[in-house]
Design a protein around this motif. Structure first.
Motif, short mmCIF file in Angstrom:
data_model
loop_
_atom_site.label_atom_id
_atom_site.label_comp_id
_atom_site.label_asym_id
_atom_site.label_seq_id
_atom_site.Cartn_x
_atom_site.Cartn_y
_atom_site.Cartn_z
N GLU A 42 0.83 -1.21 0.00
CA GLU A 42 0.00 0.00 0.00
C GLU A 42 0.86 1.26 0.00
O GLU A 42 0.65 2.19 -0.80
CB GLU A 42 -0.92 -0.01 1.23
CG GLU A 42 -1.76 1.24 1.38
CD GLU A 42 -2.45 1.32 2.73
OE1 GLU A 42 -2.92 2.41 3.09
OE2 GLU A 42 -2.53 0.27 3.43
N LEU A 43 1.85 1.31 0.89
CA LEU A 43 2.70 2.50 1.00
C LEU A 43 3.60 2.66 -0.21
O LEU A 43 3.81 3.78 -0.70
CB LEU A 43 3.53 2.42 2.28
CG LEU A 43 2.76 2.45 3.60
CD1 LEU A 43 3.72 2.35 4.78
CD2 LEU A 43 1.91 3.71 3.71
N LEU A 44 4.16 1.55 -0.71
CA LEU A 44 5.01 1.63 -1.89
C LEU A 44 4.22 2.12 -3.11
O LEU A 44 4.69 2.97 -3.87
CB LEU A 44 5.63 0.26 -2.20
CG LEU A 44 6.78 -0.19 -1.30
CD1 LEU A 44 7.20 -1.62 -1.65
CD2 LEU A 44 7.98 0.75 -1.43
N LEU A 309 9.62 6.83 -1.24
CA LEU A 309 9.53 5.42 -1.65
C LEU A 309 10.48 4.56 -0.84
O LEU A 309 10.13 3.48 -0.37
CB LEU A 309 9.87 5.31 -3.14
CG LEU A 309 9.93 3.90 -3.72
CD1 LEU A 309 8.55 3.26 -3.69
CD2 LEU A 309 10.47 3.93 -5.14
N SER A 310 11.70 5.05 -0.60
CA SER A 310 12.73 4.22 0.01
C SER A 310 12.51 3.97 1.50
O SER A 310 12.95 2.96 2.03
CB SER A 310 14.12 4.84 -0.21
OG SER A 310 14.24 6.05 0.51
N PHE A 311 11.81 4.88 2.21
CA PHE A 311 11.63 4.60 3.63
C PHE A 311 10.29 3.93 3.94
O PHE A 311 9.96 3.70 5.10
CB PHE A 311 11.85 5.84 4.51
CG PHE A 311 10.78 6.90 4.49
CD1 PHE A 311 9.50 6.63 4.91
CD2 PHE A 311 11.09 8.20 4.10
CE1 PHE A 311 8.52 7.62 4.92
CE2 PHE A 311 10.12 9.19 4.12
CZ PHE A 311 8.83 8.90 4.52
N GLN A 312 9.53 3.57 2.89
CA GLN A 312 8.26 2.90 3.12
C GLN A 312 8.40 1.53 3.81
O GLN A 312 7.52 1.16 4.59
CB GLN A 312 7.48 2.75 1.82
CG GLN A 312 7.07 4.05 1.17
CD GLN A 312 6.26 4.96 2.08
OE1 GLN A 312 5.94 4.62 3.21
NE2 GLN A 312 5.93 6.14 1.58
N PHE A 354 18.58 -2.84 0.92
CA PHE A 354 18.60 -3.18 -0.50
C PHE A 354 18.18 -1.98 -1.36
O PHE A 354 18.80 -1.66 -2.38
CB PHE A 354 17.66 -4.37 -0.76
CG PHE A 354 17.46 -4.66 -2.22
CD1 PHE A 354 18.46 -5.26 -2.97
CD2 PHE A 354 16.25 -4.34 -2.84
CE1 PHE A 354 18.27 -5.53 -4.32
CE2 PHE A 354 16.06 -4.61 -4.19
CZ PHE A 354 17.08 -5.21 -4.93
N MET A 355 17.13 -1.28 -0.91
CA MET A 355 16.67 -0.11 -1.65
C MET A 355 17.70 1.02 -1.60
O MET A 355 17.85 1.79 -2.57
CB MET A 355 15.33 0.37 -1.09
CG MET A 355 14.21 -0.65 -1.26
SD MET A 355 12.61 -0.05 -0.71
CE MET A 355 12.20 1.07 -2.04
N ALA A 356 18.43 1.12 -0.50
CA ALA A 356 19.47 2.15 -0.37
C ALA A 356 20.56 1.94 -1.42
O ALA A 356 21.09 2.92 -1.99
CB ALA A 356 20.07 2.12 1.03
N SER A 395 15.30 3.29 8.84
CA SER A 395 14.39 2.15 8.88
C SER A 395 14.32 1.54 10.27
O SER A 395 13.24 1.27 10.80
CB SER A 395 14.84 1.10 7.87
OG SER A 395 14.01 -0.03 7.92
N SER A 396 15.48 1.31 10.88
CA SER A 396 15.53 0.74 12.22
C SER A 396 14.79 1.63 13.22
O SER A 396 14.01 1.16 14.05
CB SER A 396 16.99 0.56 12.66
OG SER A 396 17.06 0.07 13.98
#
Length: 473
Positions: A42-44, A309-312, A354-356, A395-396
């Motif tokens: 949903e968020l992505l 997008l990357s922190f979703q 991975f997205m980073a 993220s953490s």
């Protein structure tokens, strides 16, 4: 000898397969993925649709108008995000309470909590902020640092978006309640459908496709506001069905409940203060960046769009942690609550890392989807490299903060945000941008420092285990 080797090899392969399937069937991991994946999708998808919207504005034929439109969206979204974050903070209290009651097998209390959250959101936040935004549009945008071209492009956009905000805040309350009971698939389905309609509406109204006029950024606002109205209709239809897992009866007379209010104040006030501190800090930060000019600010806004997008993954697994920790504590299973928190952090952080890597090595290609302006591409892709370094810590922090909120422990996320945003992001950005003249790089280095500090405080609080003993009535 060869037969022995073959037997050993077969046994090793069987063991590896067994390990793989045991990984999938791990009950903690299974529960985490079952709850988190719909939120993540949903968020992505929401972020992707938002990115597409920004790309559409960035590819308006007139480059100056395109940059002003992108900047206008960024500047007008910041004050609106203050309202949304306050509504979301109140919803944090609702999610925590509903999760506790479901875990304690007290489902009959869910109806009252949701109705209180919806009324408080609309009466004390959404309607007053809507009126304020409509009446003082120019003053708000000028305060944000909008230049003349951005003000002209964004004035009507802001007014229309504020109409949509009324419905968006209502939708967020229902979504938070559904997540509290562990239902994440329904909000995902609704949001994907609505965002798909929004993207189509944006294309039609921005460029004037079919028989519609080309409205530019104003068309994007109309499409977005209408999408929130459609989402509200779909949300109400879902929760009022007989088979809905969220039992709410809007025909039943509303009754004020002192206990619900006390719990919402205990959990929601620190969360509201955290959101307010974050948004005010970001607002001040945006003013610093806006002073670098429209084109640089457009670069910043594109970087923010990709960052969204990357922190979703962190956001999604933080929401999952909040629901599972709350329900586990409601069932008085402290060990299970900790296990869920650690597992969500592990999986979410792996995905974010991975997205980073993608952002670090393919930043220019991503930015070029938004604009062909070389100045924008250079500045935004530089920001993405710094964002890539931020990602694992962000993220953490997001996931563990979600676990703390699910437990009702909202004070320490507030402390972390206040110190990180005001003590580091705003102060450092001012020094690096205005004094040392490092431009957009200086601004994003300040963001990196902010995220490191917030991670330090949230992780430290989680390690104390004191969050397991927060009491709700």
């Amino acid at each position: 000898m060869n037969e022995e080797k073959s037997t050993v090899q077969e046994e090793t392969e069987v063991a590896e397969k067994k390990d793989f399937f045991s990984f999938i069937k791990n009950p903690i991991r299974y529960d985490v993925m079952q709850l988190a994946w719909p939120v993540l999708i949903e968020l992505l998808m929401s972020s992707l649709f938002g990115m597409v919207d920004m790309m559409m504005l960035g590819w308006i034929a007139d480059k100056a108008l395109a940059a002003a439109s992108v900047a206008a969206v960024g500047i007008t979204n910041q004050p609106m995000f203050i309202g949304l974050s306050l509504a979301q903070a109140l919803n944090v209290g609702g999610t925590a309470m509903i999760a506790r009651y479901v875990g304690a097998k007290q489902d009959h209390r869910v109806d009252s909590v949701l109705k209180h959250v919806i009324l408080l959101n609309l009466v004390f936040l959404a309607i007053p902020l809507f009126a304020f935004g409509i009446l003082f549009t120019d003053e708000i945008m000028l305060f944000m640092g909008a230049q003349a071209d951005t003000l002209d492009a964004g004035r009507l956009y802001f007014k229309i978006i504020m109409v949509g905000y009324l419905f968006q805040s209502f939708n967020m309350s229902i979504t938070a309640a559904l997540r509290g009971i562990g239902e994440t698939k329904a909000p995902m389905r609704i949001n994907i459908r609505v965002n798909s309609l929004n993207v189509i509406g944006n294309a039609v109204l921005i460029y004037g496709l079919l028989f519609f006029p080309a409205l530019g950024v104003t068309g994007a606002a109309i499409s977005t506001a209408l999408s929130h109205v459609v989402a509200s209709v779909m949300m109400v239809r879902y929760i009022t069905r007989k088979e809905s897992p969220l039992k709410v009866n809007f025909r039943k007379k509303f009754r004020y409940n002192k206990t619900v209010i006390q719990n919402l104040i205990k959990v929601g006030v620190p969360a509201s203060m955290e959101s307010l501190a974050l948004r005010i800090g970001v607002l001040l930060f945006v003013r610093i960046v806006a002073g670098l000019g429209t084109v640089i600010y457009a670069s910043h806004q594109i970087a923010l769009s990709i960052l969204g997008l990357s922190f979703q993954p962190g956001q999604a697994f933080g929401i999952a942690a909040s629901s599972m920790v709350g329900r586990s504590l409601g069932a008085k299973n402290l060990g299970l609550a900790e296990a869920y928190a650690k597992e969500t952090r592990k999986i979410g952080s792996l995905i974010s890392t991975f997205m980073a890597l993608i952002l670090f090595f393919f930043g220019r290609q991503l930015v070029s989807l938004y604009s062909n302006d070389p100045v924008i591409i250079d500045n935004a892709s530089m920001a993405l490299k710094i964002i890539a370094i931020v990602q694992p810590f962000q993220s953490s922090q997001l996931i563990l903060a979600g676990a703390l909120r699910g437990a009702g422990d909202t004070l320490w996320p507030l402390v972390a945000t206040f110190i990180g945003v005001f003590g580091f992001r705003v102060v450092l950005a001012n020094i690096l941008v205005n004094t040392l003249e490092l431009g957009l790089m200086g601004a994003w280095l300040a963001v990196l420092a902010d995220q490191l500090i917030r991670w330090f405080f949230v992780y430290g609080r989680f390690r104390t285990n004191k969050w397991k003993y927060i009491k709700l009535k």
